[in-house]
Design an enzyme around this catalytic site. Structure first.
Site, PDB file in Angstrom:
ATOM      1  N   GLN A  14      39.049  47.208  42.408  1.00  0.00           N
ATOM      2  CA  GLN A  14      39.538  48.543  42.078  1.00  0.00           C
ATOM      3  C   GLN A  14      38.765  49.110  40.893  1.00  0.00           C
ATOM      4  OE1 GLN A  14      43.695  48.681  42.599  1.00  0.00           O
ATOM      5  NE2 GLN A  14      43.982  50.608  41.516  1.00  0.00           N
ATOM      6  N   SER A  45      38.720  40.600  41.873  1.00  0.00           N
ATOM      7  CA  SER A  45      40.107  40.979  42.117  1.00  0.00           C
ATOM      8  C   SER A  45      40.336  41.230  43.610  1.00  0.00           C
ATOM      9  CB  SER A  45      40.476  42.198  41.252  1.00  0.00           C
ATOM     10  OG  SER A  45      41.851  42.435  41.269  1.00  0.00           O
ATOM     11  N   LEU A  46      40.658  42.466  44.023  1.00  0.00           N
ATOM     12  CA  LEU A  46      40.891  42.696  45.452  1.00  0.00           C
ATOM     13  C   LEU A  46      39.647  42.375  46.272  1.00  0.00           C
ATOM     14  CD1 LEU A  46      39.999  45.368  47.420  1.00  0.00           C
ATOM     15  CD2 LEU A  46      40.828  46.557  45.400  1.00  0.00           C
ATOM     16  N   ARG A  52      49.583  44.297  48.804  1.00  0.00           N
ATOM     17  CA  ARG A  52      49.304  43.879  47.422  1.00  0.00           C
ATOM     18  C   ARG A  52      49.345  45.076  46.478  1.00  0.00           C
ATOM     19  NH1 ARG A  52      44.310  43.323  44.470  1.00  0.00           N
ATOM     20  NH2 ARG A  52      44.222  41.479  43.112  1.00  0.00           N
ATOM     21  N   HIS A  82      46.710  41.397  36.795  1.00  0.00           N
ATOM     22  CA  HIS A  82      46.220  40.096  36.317  1.00  0.00           C
ATOM     23  C   HIS A  82      46.836  39.663  34.988  1.00  0.00           C
ATOM     24  CE1 HIS A  82      43.471  40.073  39.630  1.00  0.00           C
ATOM     25  NE2 HIS A  82      42.990  41.248  39.260  1.00  0.00           N
ATOM     26  N   GLN A 122      45.508  34.253  41.364  1.00  0.00           N
ATOM     27  CA  GLN A 122      44.701  35.398  40.950  1.00  0.00           C
ATOM     28  C   GLN A 122      45.559  36.597  40.590  1.00  0.00           C
ATOM     29  OE1 GLN A 122      43.941  38.734  42.887  1.00  0.00           O
ATOM     30  NE2 GLN A 122      41.985  38.104  43.757  1.00  0.00           N
TER      31      GLN A 122
END
Length: 316
Positions: free
Chosen positions: A10, A93-94, A118, A203, A252
């Site tokens: 993102q 991340s994603l 998510r 996170h 994560q």
């Protein structure tokens, strides 16, 4: 030359991303069409036409970035049939979910549904305005960690969320604690402390409830062993076992992204080049702050696609 393929998270989104590839290649169009069908709404229209405010919503941003990244990856695969052979895949991340789709551990349809869920869960975990994230630039890691500890008081959370490079860490938590940490970082000599335009504090420990719900969603997916090892955000080490993959994805959610360590591991293991699957080139920009002497390529447009293709074919 050995290489790794990396996938953005993102922050890489913008209205119109991937349009050149969509107009030029049927493989890109097929990915976007599949995304529209899998999510039961016109994600492709939102990607190309906006409005930007809607695209910035986490539940749409995450599948949009996955779709454009996979469109670029599919185009590259079609132009170099049977020739892609990265040492590793990884995603920020994603982007870790996108990496798993590219490595055939998950179908694109399941990946898109997972990252949309998510995004929804992350947005709902903390009321709007109560969470925040900020990038701290030009301050030692150990100092930032201590600043976060000092700001975490009275039930407030402030934690390191991303170890992006030697010069950039991202902090996350309650908005008041993050603001306090930003001021402390400036006083401690940080070059910059920049609030990020995000809708939730990713996170950090505030995201633990999201991890539990995602774990149940993982169980409903059809998993396969990835064709290339995934270097995980949570550990900066490679994983291929399905159970272990689900575990690192769960961790994560509320643990820091060890991106610098991941890049260093891949470089030390033989990857002398990194290919960033579109959109943008954010991860390519972070590379020089992680390791030296590596090459970077990206798939953000036709010109860069051609350069990447030349690299892959020239290295055979």
């Amino acid at each position: 030359m050995a290489y790794a393929i990396i996938f953005p998270g993102q922050g890489a989104q913008e209205v119109g991303m991937g349009k050149e590839l969509f107009d030029e290649f049927k493989e890109a169009r097929e990915v976007l069409e599949l995304a529209d069908e899998a999510l039961s709404f016109r994600l492709s229209r939102l990607i190309f036409d906006g409005p930007e405010a809607e695209l910035q919503k986490t539940e749409f941003t995450q599948p949009a970035i996955m779709a454009v990244s996979m469109a670029s990856f599919k185009v590259l695969s079609s132009l170099a049939p049977g020739e892609l052979s990265p040492l590793f895949v990884a995603g920020h991340s994603l982007g870790e979910y996108t990496a798993l789709v590219a490595a055939q551990a998950l179908s694109l349809e399941e990946g898109l549904r997972l990252v949309r869920l998510r995004g929804q869960l992350m947005q709902e975990a903390v009321p709007v305005g109560e969470g925040a994230m900020a990038a701290i630039i030009g301050l030692e890691e150990s100092v930032i960690v201590e600043i976060c500890k000092a700001a975490s008081k009275g039930g407030k959370v402030c934690e390191v969320a991303n170890y992006n490079s030697g010069q950039q860490l991202v902090i996350s938590g309650h908005a008041t604690a993050v603001a306090e940490a930003m001021e402390a970082a400036k006083k401690a000599g940080a070059k910059r402390a920049v609030p990020l335009k995000v809708s939730a504090p990713f996170h950090c420990s505030l995201m633990r409830p999201v991890a539990d719900t995602l774990s149940r969603a993982f169980e409903a997916c059809s998993w396969r062993r990835p064709v290339w090892p995934l270097v995980a955000n949570a550990t900066a080490t490679p994983v291929t076992d399905i159970g272990e993959i689900q575990n690192v994805l769960r961790r994560q959610t509320y643990s820091p992204v060890l991106w610098k360590n991941s890049i260093q591991f891949m470089a030390n293991s033989g990857a002398s080049a990194f290919i960033e699957a579109a959109p943008g080139n954010v991860l390519s920009g972070l590379l020089k702050g992680c390791v030296s002497g590596v090459e970077s390529y990206n798939l953000k447009d036709l010109k860069n696609l051609e350069k990447t293709l030349d690299f892959i074919k020239g290295g055979l």
